[in-house]
Design a protein around this motif. Structure first.
Motif, PDB file in Angstrom:
ATOM      1  N   ILE A 115     -15.787 -23.969  15.051  1.00  0.00           N
ATOM      2  CA  ILE A 115     -16.527 -22.918  15.652  1.00  0.00           C
ATOM      3  C   ILE A 115     -16.263 -22.313  17.035  1.00  0.00           C
ATOM      4  CG2 ILE A 115     -19.093 -23.036  16.917  1.00  0.00           C
ATOM      5  CD1 ILE A 115     -20.146 -25.592  15.006  1.00  0.00           C
ATOM      6  N   CYS A 116     -15.462 -23.077  17.654  1.00  0.00           N
ATOM      7  CA  CYS A 116     -14.902 -22.456  18.878  1.00  0.00           C
ATOM      8  C   CYS A 116     -13.920 -21.450  18.678  1.00  0.00           C
ATOM      9  CB  CYS A 116     -14.517 -23.627  19.832  1.00  0.00           C
ATOM     10  SG  CYS A 116     -15.837 -24.580  20.521  1.00  0.00           S
ATOM     11  N   GLU A 117     -12.813 -21.625  17.709  1.00  0.00           N
ATOM     12  CA  GLU A 117     -11.753 -20.771  17.162  1.00  0.00           C
ATOM     13  C   GLU A 117     -12.663 -19.339  16.764  1.00  0.00           C
ATOM     14  OE1 GLU A 117      -8.686 -20.616  16.951  1.00  0.00           O
ATOM     15  OE2 GLU A 117      -8.250 -22.610  17.947  1.00  0.00           O
ATOM     16  N   SER A 118     -13.587 -19.841  15.814  1.00  0.00           N
ATOM     17  CA  SER A 118     -14.375 -18.332  15.579  1.00  0.00           C
ATOM     18  C   SER A 118     -14.978 -17.579  16.499  1.00  0.00           C
ATOM     19  CB  SER A 118     -15.495 -18.684  14.513  1.00  0.00           C
ATOM     20  OG  SER A 118     -14.769 -19.244  13.402  1.00  0.00           O
ATOM     21  N   ALA A 119     -15.697 -18.429  17.597  1.00  0.00           N
ATOM     22  CA  ALA A 119     -16.352 -17.858  18.556  1.00  0.00           C
ATOM     23  C   ALA A 119     -15.334 -17.255  19.919  1.00  0.00           C
ATOM     24  CB  ALA A 119     -17.077 -18.773  19.312  1.00  0.00           C
ATOM     25  N   ALA A 124     -14.034 -13.004  22.251  1.00  0.00           N
ATOM     26  CA  ALA A 124     -13.193 -12.652  23.181  1.00  0.00           C
ATOM     27  C   ALA A 124     -11.426 -12.051  22.531  1.00  0.00           C
ATOM     28  CB  ALA A 124     -13.029 -13.724  24.227  1.00  0.00           C
ATOM     29  N   GLY A 125     -11.519 -11.838  21.294  1.00  0.00           N
ATOM     30  CA  GLY A 125     -10.385 -11.666  20.711  1.00  0.00           C
ATOM     31  C   GLY A 125      -9.720 -10.593  21.291  1.00  0.00           C
ATOM     32  N   GLY A 126      -8.494 -10.317  20.655  1.00  0.00           N
ATOM     33  CA  GLY A 126      -7.699  -8.833  21.176  1.00  0.00           C
ATOM     34  C   GLY A 126      -8.364  -7.670  20.776  1.00  0.00           C
ATOM     35  N   ASP A 127      -8.966  -7.238  21.749  1.00  0.00           N
ATOM     36  CA  ASP A 127      -9.477  -5.544  21.683  1.00  0.00           C
ATOM     37  C   ASP A 127      -8.242  -4.551  21.470  1.00  0.00           C
ATOM     38  OD1 ASP A 127     -12.061  -6.469  21.933  1.00  0.00           O
ATOM     39  OD2 ASP A 127     -11.824  -6.225  23.996  1.00  0.00           O
ATOM     40  N   VAL A 128      -7.034  -4.920  21.915  1.00  0.00           N
ATOM     41  CA  VAL A 128      -6.009  -4.013  21.971  1.00  0.00           C
ATOM     42  C   VAL A 128      -4.699  -4.837  21.635  1.00  0.00           C
ATOM     43  CG1 VAL A 128      -4.733  -2.365  23.109  1.00  0.00           C
ATOM     44  CG2 VAL A 128      -6.971  -2.600  23.569  1.00  0.00           C
ATOM     45  N   VAL A 129      -4.006  -4.269  20.552  1.00  0.00           N
ATOM     46  CA  VAL A 129      -2.880  -4.893  20.043  1.00  0.00           C
ATOM     47  C   VAL A 129      -1.810  -3.947  19.992  1.00  0.00           C
ATOM     48  CG1 VAL A 129      -1.844  -5.998  17.975  1.00  0.00           C
ATOM     49  CG2 VAL A 129      -4.196  -6.558  18.429  1.00  0.00           C
ATOM     50  N   LEU A 259      -8.945 -20.216  30.589  1.00  0.00           N
ATOM     51  CA  LEU A 259      -9.987 -19.173  30.021  1.00  0.00           C
ATOM     52  C   LEU A 259      -9.955 -17.940  30.574  1.00  0.00           C
ATOM     53  CD1 LEU A 259     -13.152 -21.245  29.384  1.00  0.00           C
ATOM     54  CD2 LEU A 259     -11.454 -20.749  27.758  1.00  0.00           C
ATOM     55  N   LEU A 260     -10.174 -17.817  31.965  1.00  0.00           N
ATOM     56  CA  LEU A 260      -9.771 -16.364  32.548  1.00  0.00           C
ATOM     57  C   LEU A 260      -8.680 -15.733  32.192  1.00  0.00           C
ATOM     58  CD1 LEU A 260     -11.254 -16.834  36.176  1.00  0.00           C
ATOM     59  CD2 LEU A 260     -12.150 -15.465  34.221  1.00  0.00           C
ATOM     60  N   VAL A 261      -7.582 -16.585  31.990  1.00  0.00           N
ATOM     61  CA  VAL A 261      -6.081 -15.963  31.765  1.00  0.00           C
ATOM     62  C   VAL A 261      -5.740 -15.648  30.374  1.00  0.00           C
ATOM     63  CG1 VAL A 261      -3.700 -16.364  32.126  1.00  0.00           C
ATOM     64  CG2 VAL A 261      -4.994 -16.583  34.083  1.00  0.00           C
ATOM     65  N   LYS A 262      -6.263 -16.865  29.550  1.00  0.00           N
ATOM     66  CA  LYS A 262      -5.746 -16.860  28.189  1.00  0.00           C
ATOM     67  C   LYS A 262      -6.958 -16.442  27.373  1.00  0.00           C
ATOM     68  CE  LYS A 262      -2.391 -18.208  26.605  1.00  0.00           C
ATOM     69  NZ  LYS A 262      -1.044 -17.567  26.139  1.00  0.00           N
ATOM     70  N   GLY A 263      -8.117 -16.557  27.639  1.00  0.00           N
ATOM     71  CA  GLY A 263      -9.231 -16.662  26.620  1.00  0.00           C
ATOM     72  C   GLY A 263     -10.014 -15.596  26.733  1.00  0.00           C
ATOM     73  N   LEU A 264     -10.309 -14.935  28.084  1.00  0.00           N
ATOM     74  CA  LEU A 264     -11.110 -13.735  28.487  1.00  0.00           C
ATOM     75  C   LEU A 264     -10.473 -12.540  28.832  1.00  0.00           C
ATOM     76  CD1 LEU A 264     -14.157 -15.594  30.101  1.00  0.00           C
ATOM     77  CD2 LEU A 264     -13.762 -15.087  27.626  1.00  0.00           C
ATOM     78  N   GLY A 265      -9.088 -12.675  28.876  1.00  0.00           N
ATOM     79  CA  GLY A 265      -8.319 -11.559  29.491  1.00  0.00           C
ATOM     80  C   GLY A 265      -8.282 -10.424  28.892  1.00  0.00           C
ATOM     81  N   PHE A 318     -14.789 -31.722  25.777  1.00  0.00           N
ATOM     82  CA  PHE A 318     -14.889 -30.354  26.365  1.00  0.00           C
ATOM     83  C   PHE A 318     -13.698 -29.620  26.479  1.00  0.00           C
ATOM     84  CE2 PHE A 318     -19.158 -31.921  28.257  1.00  0.00           C
ATOM     85  CZ  PHE A 318     -19.988 -30.603  27.677  1.00  0.00           C
ATOM     86  N   SER A 319     -12.632 -30.377  26.732  1.00  0.00           N
ATOM     87  CA  SER A 319     -11.215 -29.851  26.595  1.00  0.00           C
ATOM     88  C   SER A 319     -10.841 -29.378  25.222  1.00  0.00           C
ATOM     89  CB  SER A 319     -10.230 -30.933  26.996  1.00  0.00           C
ATOM     90  OG  SER A 319     -10.035 -31.832  26.276  1.00  0.00           O
ATOM     91  N   ALA A 320     -11.392 -29.934  23.892  1.00  0.00           N
ATOM     92  CA  ALA A 320     -10.997 -29.691  22.679  1.00  0.00           C
ATOM     93  C   ALA A 320     -11.688 -28.408  22.448  1.00  0.00           C
ATOM     94  CB  ALA A 320     -11.273 -30.742  21.794  1.00  0.00           C
ATOM     95  N   ALA A 321     -12.903 -28.240  23.033  1.00  0.00           N
ATOM     96  CA  ALA A 321     -13.743 -26.965  22.665  1.00  0.00           C
ATOM     97  C   ALA A 321     -13.171 -25.937  23.394  1.00  0.00           C
ATOM     98  CB  ALA A 321     -15.111 -27.120  23.113  1.00  0.00           C
ATOM     99  N   LEU A 322     -12.718 -26.297  24.510  1.00  0.00           N
ATOM    100  CA  LEU A 322     -12.170 -24.925  25.596  1.00  0.00           C
ATOM    101  C   LEU A 322     -10.805 -24.458  24.966  1.00  0.00           C
ATOM    102  CD1 LEU A 322     -13.597 -26.051  29.035  1.00  0.00           C
ATOM    103  CD2 LEU A 322     -14.526 -24.243  27.455  1.00  0.00           C
ATOM    104  N   LEU A 323     -10.263 -25.413  24.844  1.00  0.00           N
ATOM    105  CA  LEU A 323      -8.695 -25.025  24.275  1.00  0.00           C
ATOM    106  C   LEU A 323      -8.787 -24.188  23.042  1.00  0.00           C
ATOM    107  CD1 LEU A 323      -6.548 -28.216  24.913  1.00  0.00           C
ATOM    108  CD2 LEU A 323      -6.152 -25.946  25.962  1.00  0.00           C
ATOM    109  N   SER A 324      -9.787 -24.777  22.059  1.00  0.00           N
ATOM    110  CA  SER A 324      -9.905 -24.098  20.826  1.00  0.00           C
ATOM    111  C   SER A 324     -10.519 -22.524  20.937  1.00  0.00           C
ATOM    112  CB  SER A 324     -10.894 -24.793  19.929  1.00  0.00           C
ATOM    113  OG  SER A 324     -10.223 -25.977  19.585  1.00  0.00           O
ATOM    114  N   PHE A 325     -11.734 -22.346  21.794  1.00  0.00           N
ATOM    115  CA  PHE A 325     -11.949 -21.088  22.237  1.00  0.00           C
ATOM    116  C   PHE A 325     -10.960 -20.373  22.795  1.00  0.00           C
ATOM    117  CE2 PHE A 325     -13.898 -17.845  24.999  1.00  0.00           C
ATOM    118  CZ  PHE A 325     -14.997 -17.336  24.116  1.00  0.00           C
ATOM    119  N   ALA A 326     -10.286 -20.663  23.623  1.00  0.00           N
ATOM    120  CA  ALA A 326      -9.114 -19.953  24.203  1.00  0.00           C
ATOM    121  C   ALA A 326      -7.941 -19.476  23.333  1.00  0.00           C
ATOM    122  CB  ALA A 326      -8.368 -20.435  25.458  1.00  0.00           C
ATOM    123  N   HIS A 327      -7.699 -20.574  22.349  1.00  0.00           N
ATOM    124  CA  HIS A 327      -6.664 -20.257  21.459  1.00  0.00           C
ATOM    125  C   HIS A 327      -7.394 -19.076  20.202  1.00  0.00           C
ATOM    126  CE1 HIS A 327      -4.638 -21.003  17.274  1.00  0.00           C
ATOM    127  NE2 HIS A 327      -3.694 -21.039  18.128  1.00  0.00           N
ATOM    128  N   GLY A 328      -8.440 -19.045  19.912  1.00  0.00           N
ATOM    129  CA  GLY A 328      -9.055 -18.084  19.135  1.00  0.00           C
ATOM    130  C   GLY A 328      -9.083 -16.738  19.826  1.00  0.00           C
TER     131      GLY A 328
END
Length: 508
Positions: A115-119, A124-129, A259-265, A318-328
């Protein structure tokens, strides 16, 4: 003997007829069980094949029919395959510590991570590549769109095959390194060594050493702090009430920055002051909320080490969820970035420019990563979380905190790091530190024997020292396999991509 005298089946004793029937039924049962086992082994590949078919159909639906459709459909299918392999390999690092520490069941971890990877990928996935990965190749040298398309297709398929092979061998590797190595090899085959930025390649090679060392050292330091300040105190519960809220607050601050650096950048790129301010504020707020909760949880607990474990379980979830969100959010581009680059190149966008990710391409990456985790991820989750070294909630907490904190520190210092190498390096660091602690720390050895501190003799017997020295808490076979896989990821991906581009170029 006449025919009338031949005994018929009906004339056989009842016991013999039942024995024959039981044997026949047993054979049928064994055949059915073998069939079920073979069928179970084909379910996951069948679902994966169905997903790749749907990915191709989705690409055809959005592109239509024409001369370019075949290439785009092929790119979408290969991108989906890359997403599946990322889910099977890379996501294990996010949930393995929590699973190994029994803070999450395998099913719960897979569901949360999916769920968190997909979210993370969709929200917050890469808008620009960048069309050429990580600045490794000068885009001006790849002006021919057709050359660029074959280069990216070769790189994408080669990196996916390398990650697939690493997953089969039980080695968690950096998918970013795989795609960078594949781009390097394909570019060398297509345009030669002149446009390669060897300095970028040098920083990638440096991350092989920097990432696991930083992760291991940070995790070991936090584990040493927990042991000295909480576990080996006479009043463990009082020490836990004092320090566990502080540790959880540090984790909250680290994950806010992560999350600010990796997930929502890709949505908002704040400056260092904003990252620091938001992280500190998150830590203070979490401490204010967690401190009374820890005091309530610790009431009535026995003064022993096992009583401390429940206090760390919620932060691990919570760490598993947040790491997965940032990774996705961060790594979905490894799967579908080349697909978007191929799509825009065929539409006439300059090769050296930056391209956006269409929503249908992002969906292939997001759901492919989650599906790869659900279908093929449990094997690597078990290996990383349970087979390298034994985990408990305190050790898993140190691994999760190290994964977030090291990325923040390395980003601030401009050091090249891999989140995969950091997480696995943190697990190694925890295990090797436990080996060192077991042999070296005199107070710990005798505390377990029931001595009081002032009763500890200065030296152990030679036999005791030899037993402790022989005790290995990290599996050396896994250590050697994983380190070897890290070293050969870029060369293997580059060689395979160069070979693949050469073959494709010869055929077409």
């Amino acid at each position: 003997m006449t025919l009338q005298n031949v005994p018929r089946a009906a004339d056989k004793p009842e016991r013999l007829r039942k024995s024959t029937l039981d044997k026949d039924l047993g054979k049928i049962d064994r055949m059915e069980e073998a069939t079920r086992s073979a069928t179970r082994g084909l379910v996951a590949p069948g679902i994966a094949l169905l997903f790749l078919t749907l990915a191709g159909c989705l690409a055809a639906y959005h592109i239509g029919f024409g001369g370019k459709a075949t290439l785009i459909v092929a790119a979408a299918v290969i991108g989906g395959y890359m997403a599946l392999t990322i889910g099977a390999n890379d996501v294990a690092n996010n949930v393995s510590p929590a699973v190994g520490a029994r803070a999450l069941t395998m099913t719960g971890a897979l569901i949360i991570a999916a769920i968190c990877e997909s979210a993370g990928a969709l929200l917050a996935g890469g808008d620009v590549v960048e069309t050429i990965s990580k600045g490794l190749v000068n885009p001006a040298e790849v002006s021919d769109p057709q050359t660029f398309v074959w280069l990216m297709l070769s790189a994408l398929l080669s990196s996916a095959l390398c990650v697939h092979l690493a997953t089969f061998l039980g080695a968690p590797i950096s998918t970013t390194h795989a795609i960078v190595g594949a781009v390097l090899g394909a570019a060398l085959a297509a345009i030669g060594p002149q446009p390669i930025d060897w300095g970028v390649l040098g920083t990638i090679a440096a991350s092989w050493v920097i990432s696991p060392l930083l992760g291991g050292v940070v995790a070991a330091l936090f584990l040493a702090f927990i042991k000295v300040m909480i576990i080996y105190r006479d009043d463990k519960i009082a020490a836990a009430r004092r320090w566990v809220p502080v540790l959880i607050a540090v984790m909250a601050a680290a994950f806010a920055g992560y999350l600010l650096v990796k997930g929502l950048g890709h949505i908002w790129a704040p400056g260092p002051q904003w990252v620091l301010g938001i992280s500190v504020a998150a830590g203070i707020l979490v401490y204010a909320g967690v401190d009374p909760m820890i005091r309530r949880q610790s009431e009535g607990l026995e003064n022993r080490r096992q009583s401390l474990k429940p206090l760390f379980r919620l932060p691990l979830i919570f760490s598993a969820a947040l790491l997965s969100f940032a990774h996705g959010a961060n790594d979905v581009a490894n799967a579908v970035g080349p697909v978007a680059a191929i799509l825009h190149s065929l539409d006439g966008v300059p090769v050296g420019g930056s391209v956006s990710l269409p929503s249908w391409v992002m969906m292939i990456g997001a759901f492919g990563i989650s599906l790869g985790l659900l279908l093929f991820g449990p094997r690597l989750v078990r290996l990383v979380g349970d087979q390298i070294t034994k985990m408990n909630p305190m050790r898993a907490y140190c691994v999760a905190l190290s994964a977030a904190l090291t990325v923040i520190v390395a980003s601030a210092l401009g050091l090249p790091v891999s989140s995969t190498h950091i997480a696995v390096g943190a697990i190694f660091g925890v295990g090797f530190f436990r080996e060192y602690w077991t042999v070296r720390y005199r107070r710990r050895r005798h505390f377990e024997r029931g001595y009081r501190v002032h009763q500890v003799p200065r030296y152990l017997t030679a036999i005791d020292q030899d037993v402790l020295r022989r005790r290995k808490l990290v599996r050396r076979s896994h250590f050697a396999t994983i380190v070897a896989a890290w070293i050969i990821t870029v060369p293997a991906a580059a060689s395979l991509a160069a070979l693949m581009y050469t073959v494709i170029n010869f055929i077409v």
